[in-house]
Design a protein around this motif. Structure first.
Motif, PDB file in Angstrom:
ATOM      1  N   PRO A 208      33.067  49.432  44.253  1.00 18.88           N
ATOM      2  CA  PRO A 208      32.696  49.112  45.633  1.00 18.88           C
ATOM      3  C   PRO A 208      33.781  48.327  46.744  1.00 18.88           C
ATOM      4  CG  PRO A 208      31.907  47.198  44.094  1.00 18.88           C
ATOM      5  CD  PRO A 208      32.678  48.391  43.260  1.00 18.88           C
ATOM      6  N   SER A 209      34.827  47.895  45.955  1.00 18.34           N
ATOM      7  CA  SER A 209      35.853  47.260  46.587  1.00 18.34           C
ATOM      8  C   SER A 209      37.026  46.762  45.563  1.00 18.34           C
ATOM      9  CB  SER A 209      35.528  45.706  47.203  1.00 18.34           C
ATOM     10  OG  SER A 209      35.390  44.995  46.016  1.00 18.34           O
ATOM     11  N   THR A 210      38.088  46.395  46.283  1.00 17.11           N
ATOM     12  CA  THR A 210      39.079  45.934  45.331  1.00 17.11           C
ATOM     13  C   THR A 210      39.341  44.475  45.287  1.00 17.11           C
ATOM     14  OG1 THR A 210      40.851  46.223  47.047  1.00 17.11           O
ATOM     15  CG2 THR A 210      40.580  47.977  45.510  1.00 17.11           C
ATOM     16  N   ASP A 211      37.986  43.778  45.653  1.00 16.89           N
ATOM     17  CA  ASP A 211      38.095  42.264  45.926  1.00 16.89           C
ATOM     18  C   ASP A 211      38.334  41.621  44.696  1.00 16.89           C
ATOM     19  OD1 ASP A 211      37.410  42.533  48.579  1.00 16.89           O
ATOM     20  OD2 ASP A 211      35.425  42.453  48.187  1.00 16.89           O
ATOM     21  N   GLY A 212      38.033  42.007  43.533  1.00 17.86           N
ATOM     22  CA  GLY A 212      38.241  41.688  42.234  1.00 17.86           C
ATOM     23  C   GLY A 212      39.901  41.176  41.959  1.00 17.86           C
ATOM     24  N   LEU A 213      40.737  42.179  42.519  1.00 19.25           N
ATOM     25  CA  LEU A 213      42.193  41.705  42.534  1.00 19.25           C
ATOM     26  C   LEU A 213      42.577  40.473  42.742  1.00 19.25           C
ATOM     27  CD1 LEU A 213      43.535  45.025  43.886  1.00 19.25           C
ATOM     28  CD2 LEU A 213      43.762  44.133  41.569  1.00 19.25           C
TER      29      LEU A 213
END
Lengths: 226, 81
Positions: A208-213
């Motif tokens: 859903p996003s690359t916010d985990g990075l």
């Protein structure tokens, strides 16, 4: 200089170790596999406890993993300042090991919840969230049946007063007290959260996003600056 | 040989959605007069020797260390006889 080395622990029943290792490599660090039965942290600079169903969730989630040989070394190292993060089952293990206060219990709905979840970053003063902005909203996947954070009234008050709530759900999926999705210890080197940053690092796989990075970039930044 | 029973229950202030679900199901099954249900765990510990004070102290330590998470659960120990 050599790359920072982030240990990724595998217990019997761990599921997300490969994704976690991949996320570690994506930010330019070296992922070091750690095995639950070894009393050897292999000199890593930080440790990621991934999600899954370690020891089949027997007795309570994380209750048996807490006594794995590796934990004999990990617990004192974490108390001494080693950056450690636990996601999902990893968070449950950190609570069972008393590295973080409180406990994770059956979702109030009794349903396993699997969805993309909006979160608010409440704390950037940790080893794992420095790359975020305070108050920033991010989206990470959640997938758990036992993610309802509970703690005594005193503990909750202390968490809130000390600024130890790191992530809060925007739209509570499981009945967690105070919408708590993730917390840190006093020193800020240990963080636990139910959502999965390691599943939100590449758009190609439908994340859903690359916010985990941000989680992985945060710890790397600290290690490089250290 | 003795058998010691350890009962583990969620602390009263901790929400027990499983107990609540059971309580809601009972009237549907024709059981009336139940105001609440709490669900817990029962452990049957078989001892090699007698359930003397020393053995019971060990069982309480087991409960404290592994069988219960005292952050959210209470436990009680009794000898079955």
């Amino acid at each position: 200089m050599s790359a920072a080395r982030v240990g990724v622990v595998t217990f019997p029943g761990t599921l997300d170790d490969q994704d976690a290792a991949r996320a570690v490599r994506l930010v330019g660090a070296e992922a070091v596999p750690l095995w639950h039965a070894d009393r050897d942290l292999k000199g890593v600079d930080a440790v990621f406890l991934p999600g899954g169903f370690s020891y089949g969730d027997y007795l309570r989630c994380g209750a048996i993993s807490r006594f794995a040989p590796l934990m004999d070394d990990l617990v004192p190292a974490a108390r001494a300042g080693l950056p450690v993060i636990g996601t999902c089952n990893g968070f449950q293990i950190l609570c069972e090991a008393h590295l973080l206060p409180g406990a994770l219990t059956r979702n109030a709905s009794l349903h396993y919840v699997c969805r993309d979840q909006r979160l608010k970053v409440e704390q950037t003063e940790t080893a794992w969230t420095g790359a975020f902005e305070r108050g920033q909203e991010i989206v990470l996947p959640i997938k758990h049946g036992e993610g309802r954070y509970v703690a005594s009234e005193d503990t909750l008050a202390a968490l809130e007063a000390g600024g130890h709530v790191v992530f809060r759900y925007v739209g509570n999926p499981n009945g967690s007290l105070n919408d708590i999705a993730g917390i840190r210890n006093e020193a800020g080197n240990v963080v636990g959260l139910m959502p999965h940053p390691e599943h939100a690092v590449e758009e190609l796989v439908g994340a859903p996003s690359t916010d985990g990075l941000g989680i992985f970039a945060s710890v790397l930044k600290n290690l490089v600056n250290a | 040989m003795a058998r010691v029973i350890v009962d583990v229950m969620l602390k009263p202030e901790i929400l027990d959605p499983q107990g609540q679900a059971i309580a809601r199901a009972l009237p549907r099954l024709g059981f009336s007069g139940v105001s609440a249900v709490r669900q817990g765990k029962r452990f049957e510990i078989e001892l090699d020797g007698p359930a003397d004070e020393a053995a019971l102290a060990e069982v309480r330590k087991m409960a404290e260390t592994l069988l219960a998470n005292t952050v959210i659960e209470d436990y009680s120990v009794r000898v079955e006889g």
